[in-house]
Design a protein around this motif. Structure first.
Motif, short mmCIF file in Angstrom:
data_model
loop_
_atom_site.label_atom_id
_atom_site.label_comp_id
_atom_site.label_asym_id
_atom_site.label_seq_id
_atom_site.Cartn_x
_atom_site.Cartn_y
_atom_site.Cartn_z
N ASN A 1 -1.98 15.62 15.59
CA ASN A 1 -3.25 14.63 15.17
C ASN A 1 -3.02 14.26 13.56
OD1 ASN A 1 -5.52 13.16 15.28
ND2 ASN A 1 -6.63 14.69 14.33
N ARG A 2 -2.89 13.25 13.08
CA ARG A 2 -2.80 12.87 11.68
C ARG A 2 -3.93 12.08 11.01
NH1 ARG A 2 2.30 14.02 9.85
NH2 ARG A 2 4.02 14.25 11.41
N CYS A 3 -4.21 12.47 9.91
CA CYS A 3 -5.24 11.59 9.11
C CYS A 3 -4.96 10.15 9.17
CB CYS A 3 -5.18 12.21 7.62
SG CYS A 3 -6.21 11.32 6.60
N LEU A 4 -6.13 9.53 9.28
CA LEU A 4 -5.87 8.03 9.81
C LEU A 4 -5.68 7.32 8.26
CD1 LEU A 4 -9.09 7.23 11.93
CD2 LEU A 4 -6.91 7.54 12.47
N GLU A 5 -5.86 8.18 7.17
CA GLU A 5 -5.78 7.40 5.98
C GLU A 5 -4.08 7.91 5.30
OE1 GLU A 5 -6.71 5.08 2.45
OE2 GLU A 5 -7.29 4.94 4.48
N CYS A 6 -4.18 9.07 5.18
CA CYS A 6 -2.98 9.47 4.38
C CYS A 6 -1.71 10.02 5.54
CB CYS A 6 -3.35 10.56 3.51
SG CYS A 6 -3.64 12.32 4.32
N ASN A 7 -2.19 10.15 6.54
CA ASN A 7 -1.17 10.58 7.87
C ASN A 7 -0.89 12.04 7.70
OD1 ASN A 7 0.31 9.54 9.90
ND2 ASN A 7 2.33 9.63 8.78
N ARG A 8 -1.47 12.86 6.97
CA ARG A 8 -1.21 14.51 6.92
C ARG A 8 -1.72 14.97 8.47
NH1 ARG A 8 -3.85 14.19 1.77
NH2 ARG A 8 -2.68 15.09 0.18
N LYS B 1 -11.41 2.20 9.50
CA LYS B 1 -10.52 2.70 10.29
C LYS B 1 -11.00 3.97 11.42
CE LYS B 1 -6.71 2.22 6.62
NZ LYS B 1 -5.95 3.16 5.80
#
Length: 217
Positions: A9-16, A72
């Motif tokens: 699972n990745r952050c919707l904003e920064c992709n971390r 988002k």
């Protein structure tokens, strides 16, 4: 476990990479534009509602600005089959929402038409509303209001469709003398909430307040 390793699972904003139950990382969470509205006082959402129907109180958690994080998050909840994001958003509310003696009697979420709910697989507001119910100790009722038409009332233009839109929602049972908190994901025109509010207010002694995840500009 294997899927989490292969498709984290990745952050919707920064992709971390983040925990599977989250939508954004802690850093990006700090960039969300929360409204800090006072439920018991005046705010721009209450003013916009009052142009359409009598409202006791109103609260929006976030601003729904173009290309911002809240947009988002809500889109992920509504269109990407991530119903549990609703529960996550509900968990943010105790930090920002205090009813201050104006606690409603009942939580009522905007319903989907049964056909739309079958297509989507869920109502994006149900897990959210149920989580709020648990957090604040207020009962929720997903069956009080039903949507009578599959078509989207806000997009209907001609006279016949406007008449149909006036009957888009109806009460499934009589309810009187209650303070009802109407719940939706995003406040845009307010037409949907107004239609439901007038149905509730047609019964004696009812008052209506509004709660939304986000408010559009």
């Amino acid at each position: 476990m294997m899927l989490d390793l292969l498709f984290p699972n990745r952050c919707l904003e920064c992709n971390r990479i983040i925990d599977a139950d989250l939508a954004v990382c802690n850093l990006c969470f700090s960039h969300i534009h929360f409204t800090h509205f006072d439920f018991s006082g005046n705010n721009i959402l209450k003013e916009r509602c009052l142009l359409l129907f009598p409202v006791a109180h109103a609260f929006a958690l976030m601003q729904f600005e173009k290309e911002n994080i809240s947009r988002k998050i809500v889109h992920e909840l509504k269109y990407r089959n991530r119903e549990k994001i609703g529960k996550m958003i509900a968990g943010w509310f105790p930090q920002y929402l205090d009813f201050k003696g104006h606690q409603p009697d009942l939580l009522v979420s905007v319903p989907l038409h049964p056909r739309k709910q079958r297509e989507r697989g869920y109502n994006q507001l149900h897990a959210f509303t149920d989580a709020l119910s648990d957090l604040y100790g207020i009962p929720a009722d997903h069956g009080l209001i039903k949507r009578n038409h599959y078509s989207k009332a806000q997009a209907l233009k001609d006279k016949q469709h406007r008449l149909q839109a006036e009957n888009t929602f109806s009460l499934t049972r009589s309810i009187t003398g209650k303070h009802i908190l109407l719940i939706d994901d995003v406040f845009t025109t307010g037409n949907t909430l107004a239609t439901i509010a007038w149905e509730i207010l047609s019964e004696p002694g009812n008052t209506v307040s509004v709660l939304v995840m986000a408010m559009d500009e």
